[in-house]
Scaffold this motif. Structure first.
Motif, short mmCIF file in Angstrom:
data_model
loop_
_atom_site.label_atom_id
_atom_site.label_comp_id
_atom_site.label_asym_id
_atom_site.label_seq_id
_atom_site.Cartn_x
_atom_site.Cartn_y
_atom_site.Cartn_z
N ASP A 1 -23.76 -21.47 -5.48
CA ASP A 1 -22.88 -20.33 -5.22
C ASP A 1 -23.52 -19.02 -5.67
OD1 ASP A 1 -20.93 -21.99 -4.18
OD2 ASP A 1 -19.88 -22.23 -6.09
N MET B 1 -24.06 -29.12 1.46
CA MET B 1 -23.60 -29.35 0.09
C MET B 1 -22.85 -30.67 -0.11
SD MET B 1 -22.66 -25.51 -1.28
CE MET B 1 -22.05 -26.06 -2.88
N VAL C 1 -28.91 -21.74 -16.97
CA VAL C 1 -28.76 -23.10 -16.44
C VAL C 1 -29.83 -24.06 -16.94
CG1 VAL C 1 -28.63 -24.50 -14.36
CG2 VAL C 1 -27.57 -22.24 -14.39
N GLU D 1 -29.15 -27.44 -19.22
CA GLU D 1 -29.47 -28.77 -18.70
C GLU D 1 -30.47 -29.49 -19.60
OE1 GLU D 1 -30.71 -28.81 -14.68
OE2 GLU D 1 -28.73 -28.26 -13.89
N ALA E 1 -24.78 -32.38 -8.11
CA ALA E 1 -23.73 -31.50 -8.63
C ALA E 1 -23.28 -32.00 -10.01
CB ALA E 1 -22.54 -31.50 -7.68
N HIS E 2 -23.16 -31.09 -10.97
CA HIS E 2 -22.79 -31.49 -12.33
C HIS E 2 -21.42 -32.16 -12.38
CE1 HIS E 2 -25.71 -28.11 -13.31
NE2 HIS E 2 -26.28 -29.20 -13.76
N ALA E 3 -20.52 -31.71 -11.51
CA ALA E 3 -19.17 -32.27 -11.52
C ALA E 3 -19.11 -33.69 -10.96
CB ALA E 3 -18.23 -31.37 -10.70
N GLN F 1 -21.28 -28.25 -18.32
CA GLN F 1 -20.33 -27.21 -17.91
C GLN F 1 -21.07 -25.89 -17.70
OE1 GLN F 1 -17.07 -27.77 -17.34
NE2 GLN F 1 -17.24 -29.92 -17.92
N TYR G 1 -34.12 -25.84 -8.41
CA TYR G 1 -33.94 -24.42 -8.75
C TYR G 1 -35.13 -23.59 -8.30
CZ TYR G 1 -30.09 -26.24 -11.55
OH TYR G 1 -28.95 -26.87 -11.95
N SER H 1 -23.18 -33.94 -3.13
CA SER H 1 -22.10 -34.19 -4.08
C SER H 1 -21.30 -35.43 -3.71
CB SER H 1 -21.17 -32.97 -4.15
OG SER H 1 -21.88 -31.80 -4.44
N ALA I 1 -20.69 -20.95 -13.31
CA ALA I 1 -20.74 -20.87 -11.85
C ALA I 1 -21.76 -21.87 -11.34
CB ALA I 1 -21.11 -19.46 -11.39
N ARG I 2 -21.49 -22.44 -10.18
CA ARG I 2 -22.43 -23.40 -9.60
C ARG I 2 -23.69 -22.67 -9.10
NH1 ARG I 2 -19.34 -26.86 -5.15
NH2 ARG I 2 -19.12 -24.77 -4.31
#
Length: 208
Positions: A53, A26, A179, A183, A122-124, A46, A145, A30, A49-50
């Protein structure tokens, strides 16, 4: 001869091992890189949950679901996939492990493609700077996905339990039902007609 994942401990060990491998990978997905920084006024995606995970939790749910008939043997019959298909448990186990490895490889390949297009996984980590079209993104819009769901299909096979498909149901419901639409809405707002045209040419799941 029973498979390495046939027992309760064996199934749990597989989930722990696969989760550990995923956790180790991971950080590669990221990176802290300024090229992913969002533009002024641009919001990050946003999610509650990721996706990784949720996927890993689904693996655990698959293993747990298989154990339910063992606890409630009098009321819930055990249903194995090998018996339903008339194949050996070892063949099914091998297929499950191969599918999991292939799904993991698909995710890694997708990460590489995204890095080439200056797109954070990763979105963050930031926001997309362009639309990924080459490689796996030329086949379907969300290859990472697809890989996650593929790993959830692998779990019932290597665990040899019909009940273990609950993990796939959890992951698919979250990714497909929440999700992906979030997106795609974000991408459409940023890239407009360019992304809309891409969506016309490339489907979510290759055929639809």
């Amino acid at each position: 001869m029973i498979t390495p994942a046939a027992s309760t401990i064996g199934g749990a060990a597989h989930v722990v091992g696969m989760t550990a491998v995923t956790r180790l990978a991971m950080p590669f997905a990221s990176p802290k890189d300024k090229k992913y920084e969002s533009q002024p006024g641009e919001k990050l995606i946003q999610l509650p949950a990721r996706p990784p995970d949720v996927t890993m939790a689904s693996w655990a749910a698959s293993a747990l679901a298989r154990e339910i008939p063992k606890v409630l043997a009098a009321s819930i019959p055990e249903k194995t996939i090998s018996a339903a298909l008339g194949v050996s448990p070892w063949s099914l186990y091998a297929a499950g492990m191969a599918l999991w490895a292939g799904s993991f490889g698909l995710v890694v390949k997708t990460i590489v493609d995204m890095k080439r297009h200056n797109t954070p996984v990763a979105h963050a980590a930031g926001t997309a700077q362009t639309i990924c079209r080459s490689g796996l993104f030329g086949l379907f819009r969300h290859p990472i996905y697809i890989g996650m769901m593929g790993s959830c299909v692998a779990m019932p096979l290597l665990l040899d339990s019909m009940y273990s498909f609950v993990g796939l149901a959890i992951t698919a419901a979250y990714l497909v039902g929440h999700v992906m639409p979030v997106e795609e809405k974000w991408m459409l707002a940023k890239f407009g007609s360019e992304y809309a045209e891409y969506c016309k040419k490339v489907k979510r799941f290759f055929l639809f």
